[in-house]
Structures are given as C-alpha cells and as structure tokens.
Design a protein around this motif. Structure first.
Motif, short mmCIF file in Angstrom:
data_model
loop_
_atom_site.label_atom_id
_atom_site.label_comp_id
_atom_site.label_asym_id
_atom_site.label_seq_id
_atom_site.Cartn_x
_atom_site.Cartn_y
_atom_site.Cartn_z
N CYS A 33 0.88 -1.32 -0.06
CA CYS A 33 0.00 0.03 0.06
C CYS A 33 0.77 1.29 -0.01
O CYS A 33 1.66 1.51 1.05
CB CYS A 33 -0.96 0.08 1.12
SG CYS A 33 -1.93 1.48 1.43
N ASN A 35 0.00 4.22 0.70
CA ASN A 35 -0.45 5.03 1.66
C ASN A 35 0.27 4.82 3.19
O ASN A 35 0.59 5.58 3.95
CB ASN A 35 -1.86 5.17 1.66
CG ASN A 35 -2.25 6.32 2.66
OD1 ASN A 35 -1.97 7.51 2.39
ND2 ASN A 35 -3.14 6.06 3.55
N CYS A 36 0.07 3.47 3.58
CA CYS A 36 0.58 3.12 4.90
C CYS A 36 1.62 2.02 4.86
O CYS A 36 2.04 1.67 5.90
CB CYS A 36 -0.60 2.47 5.64
SG CYS A 36 -1.17 0.92 5.06
N ILE A 38 1.60 -1.22 4.15
CA ILE A 38 1.42 -2.34 4.42
C ILE A 38 1.41 -3.58 3.35
O ILE A 38 1.10 -2.96 2.50
CB ILE A 38 0.00 -2.71 5.23
CG1 ILE A 38 -0.36 -4.01 5.94
CG2 ILE A 38 -0.94 -2.58 4.13
CD1 ILE A 38 -1.55 -4.22 6.80
N CYS A 52 -6.83 -0.86 0.26
CA CYS A 52 -6.15 -1.35 1.45
C CYS A 52 -6.96 -1.56 2.71
O CYS A 52 -7.81 -0.95 3.23
CB CYS A 52 -5.11 -0.29 1.80
SG CYS A 52 -4.03 -0.69 3.38
N CYS A 55 -5.72 0.67 5.70
CA CYS A 55 -6.11 2.19 5.88
C CYS A 55 -7.01 2.57 5.20
O CYS A 55 -7.44 3.71 5.09
CB CYS A 55 -4.63 3.08 5.57
SG CYS A 55 -4.30 2.90 3.80
ZN LIG Z 1 -2.70 1.26 3.57
#
Ligand SMILES: [Zn+2]
Length: 97
Positions: A33, A35-36, A38, A52, A55
């Motif tokens: 991901c 954004n985060c 993971i 995701c 998040c």
């Molecule tokens: Zn994420």
C-alpha cells in the motif's frame, strides 16, 4: 526497442536534463500500500483496484504501484547524490523520472 535500450536512452536523456533517474526493486510493487506501507498480498491481474484493508486507501492498481516505485526511487536520493544513480543490487526493475 528492447527494454535495455530504452533504459540506456532514458538514462542519457535524464543526465542531459538534470532529471533524477533511478532503477528500483520491482518486487511487490503491486502488493504494498503506497499510503501506509502494509503488504496487502498478491492480486490477480483482473483485480484492477488497490483497496487497502488497513488504511482504506483506494486507487487504480497501476497508479498505486507507480507510487510505490516513486517512493522507492525517492528513498534512494540524498543530498549530493548524482543525478543518475544505479541500484546497489544491480536489478533492472523500474524508473523514476
Ligand atoms: Zn494502506
């Protein structure tokens, strides 16, 4: 044009235009991901959207993968780093321009 030739030309053009160029590790770019960070697991090719579970970030899977590639490229930058940079592991995997 083969991929190696494309990279040669791209690297040259970047060096002539003060554009950052880097090759990054391609592994898991469609599974991380952006954004985060993971690891979301392997997607089948018909799954076109990154969603995701951690998040909630949702994005076209190719756009999400390109963001991971961009992050990896930027992570290689440092003050004083050359404009053209080679990966330490020699992988021919992705570019950031
Ligand atoms: Zn994420």
């Amino acid at each position: 044009m083969g991929l190696a030739q494309f990279f040669t030309i791209l690297e040259y053009v970047c060096s002539q235009t003060d554009t950052y160029f880097a090759k990054v590790d391609k592994d898991y770019t469609s599974q991380i991901c952006p954004n985060c960070g993971i690891h979301t697991g392997k997607k089948e090719l018909d799954v076109r959207v990154h969603k995701c579970p951690e998040c909630g970030y949702e994005q076209d899977r190719d756009v999400a993968a390109s963001l991971v590639i961009k992050q990896r490229g930027l992570a290689q930058t440092a003050v004083g780093a050359p404009v053209v940079k080679q990966p330490s592991n020699g992988d021919l995997t992705g570019t950031l321009v």
